[in-house]
Design an enzyme around this catalytic site. Sequence first.
Site, PDB file in Angstrom:
ATOM      1  CE  LYS A   1      -4.124  -1.831  -0.035  1.00 24.74           C
ATOM      2  NZ  LYS A   1      -4.954  -1.699  -1.248  1.00 24.74           N
TER       3      LYS A   1
ATOM      4  CD  GLU B   1     -10.085   3.703   0.601  1.00 30.28           C
ATOM      5  OE1 GLU B   1     -10.045   4.947   0.543  1.00 30.28           O
ATOM      6  OE2 GLU B   1      -9.291   2.967  -0.017  1.00 30.28           O
TER       7      GLU B   1
ATOM      8  CB  SER C   1      -0.228  -8.091  -1.409  1.00 29.96           C
ATOM      9  OG  SER C   1      -1.138  -8.906  -0.711  1.00 29.96           O
TER      10      SER C   1
END
Lengths: 400, 268
Positions: free
Chosen positions: A90, A112, A381
């Site tokens: 991210k 969010e 990830s």
Amino acid sequence: MYIGEYPKAGKFGEYGGQFVPEVLMHALKELEDAYLRFGKDEQFKEELDFYLRTFAGRPTPLYFCARLSDLLGTKLYLKREDLVHGGAHKLNNTIGQALLAKRMGKRRIIAETGAGQHGLATAIVGALFGLKAEIYMGEEDIERQRLNVFRMKLMGAEVHSVGSGSRTLKDAINEAIRDWVTNVENTHYLLGSVVGPHPYPMIVRDFQRVIGIETRSQIREAEGGLPDALVACVGGGSNSIGLFYDFLDDEDVALYGVEAGGEGISSSRHSATLYAGSKGVLHGAYSYLLQDEDGQILPTHSIAPGLDYSGVGPEHAFLKDMGRVTYDIVTDKEALQAFELLCKYEGILPALESAHALAYVARLVEVEEIGSDDVVVVCLSGRGDKDVEIIERALHEQNT
Amino acid sequence: MSRIRDTFLELERSGECAFIAYIMAGDPDPSLTPPIVQAIAQYADIIELGIPFSDPIADGKTIQAASERALKAGMTPDKIFELIAAIRKETDIPIVVMSYYNPILHFGIERFMKRLSEGGGDGIIIPDLPIEEADDVVRYAKENGIDTIFLIAPTTPEERIEQICAYSSGFVYLVSLLGVTGARETISGVVRTLIKSVVEKRPDIPPAVGFGVSKPKHVREIVKSGAKGVIVGSAIVELIAEHKDKPEVMISALEEFCAALKAATRDR
């Protein structure tokens, strides 16, 4: 940083677009203009590369899993996005968007979050660049990802609990959009996935492309050629598009996107948007989504909070229809098994989201889609520290 | 001929501003929607009927809660058309439907407009559909005699105001503030600028102001700014929520409140 293909009129085929309240149309235009301008700017690229290298810890390793490869019967590599600062891919996107926000003169960023990884990555760049960060998170997710909530607060971010609707990621996005509508003049909405109205799917994709670009040169070095298959989990779809994008033209590289099958499609407790959904508009974009016969958005389920979402990025919808990417599902149970496997065989604790992708490799071997000489890259990830409570509970339930 | 247009022309002649009252269809129960509309229609000039949606991103807490109540009570697009037909038997008041895009898209745009028209509906507002994506909606609405009302926001650039007016018929909806729907204490000053801009560009399309309007005092302010219509939603929905278990009390509270709001539209 590389600017990928520009979606004409904000569309990938028929998907995408800008289905938002009129108040936001100007802000989307402003964001698009800023991105097209700064995305080509050398100084911007240098600054982004600097932070990715010295702060985020890029490039991340491409790791060959010797023991797990033996067990599964294939050559398995992991792209270690779990080693990015913050514990997930991210941050690639939040650094990029925060640098954009600064250049646009926005001093406040909102986001969010589902699993909390994007919220954390936003909190991190808030602290890094001195921007006020506020994070919207569903009540249910706050409860099951407490560690990340605490981390966000430590970094000075304000976390807003969202108690409306299904109290998960979908509702957190609704609240973030409402905040943006209200504070659009001084606030940048730092969207965390390749969803939402144009230009977000394009911008987030371009900031995540670094995953695939690095993988390409690393696997060439390790194996002397391209991989046979790439596998990544798909919630909104940012780590998967990041990994896939620079391989789209390589027809010999099979691409697999893995959605959350939850407790199975027939249980209707799943998040398999592309696999089992239909077309519609959610959160500003035309894409696949999970809806009922009246076009109301359905609640979703996954053991992995980051996959627990009823929509999916419009470019994935396009890639599905084109047949370039195969989208399939993995259940909660299979993901848990893969989680345990990676812990025990490689000493790596993956995020439950990433465990879905890993679980799918076992399936591909089982159905002989890939063999012992084939090279498979899984996007790991994120790391799973955040999930230990969920896992402890799930394993306890399984054993009783 | 458009019922909405006729209403504005008539009000113009009598020197009044249109009072447009919003309620959520099926809130708190579909059986109460016709009596609520009848009560309000004694004072309102236009009824705006919301279709509930699971993810109403342009709405504040009040209308979100109404949406949840209506969905729980089993409200569907099919039932809305039945309700509109039932209301139409009792009154000639123009009915504008406000719906997010996905329920319309899922129902089928052409089919939706046809059913709306057959039921006796007059207009459509879609808060998450900008003009760039609206060609099909405008075409099928026009074919079925439905007015398309688009929104103009304080952030809308000058040249875009003209484009939005070109897509609009019946009236244009001016959003009075940056934010979602919901009752507010004061009305922002940007409204005056927006009204002026619309009136200069398109004197034939009446501008109506909504979002945050909750008091007769606000209505008077907006009327003085030169608006041709004023939209009150959340404040009415709050009254419905407050008295949801006592329909008689609810009806008389609505009558009293709407009478005061309508009276304010006559204060030029």
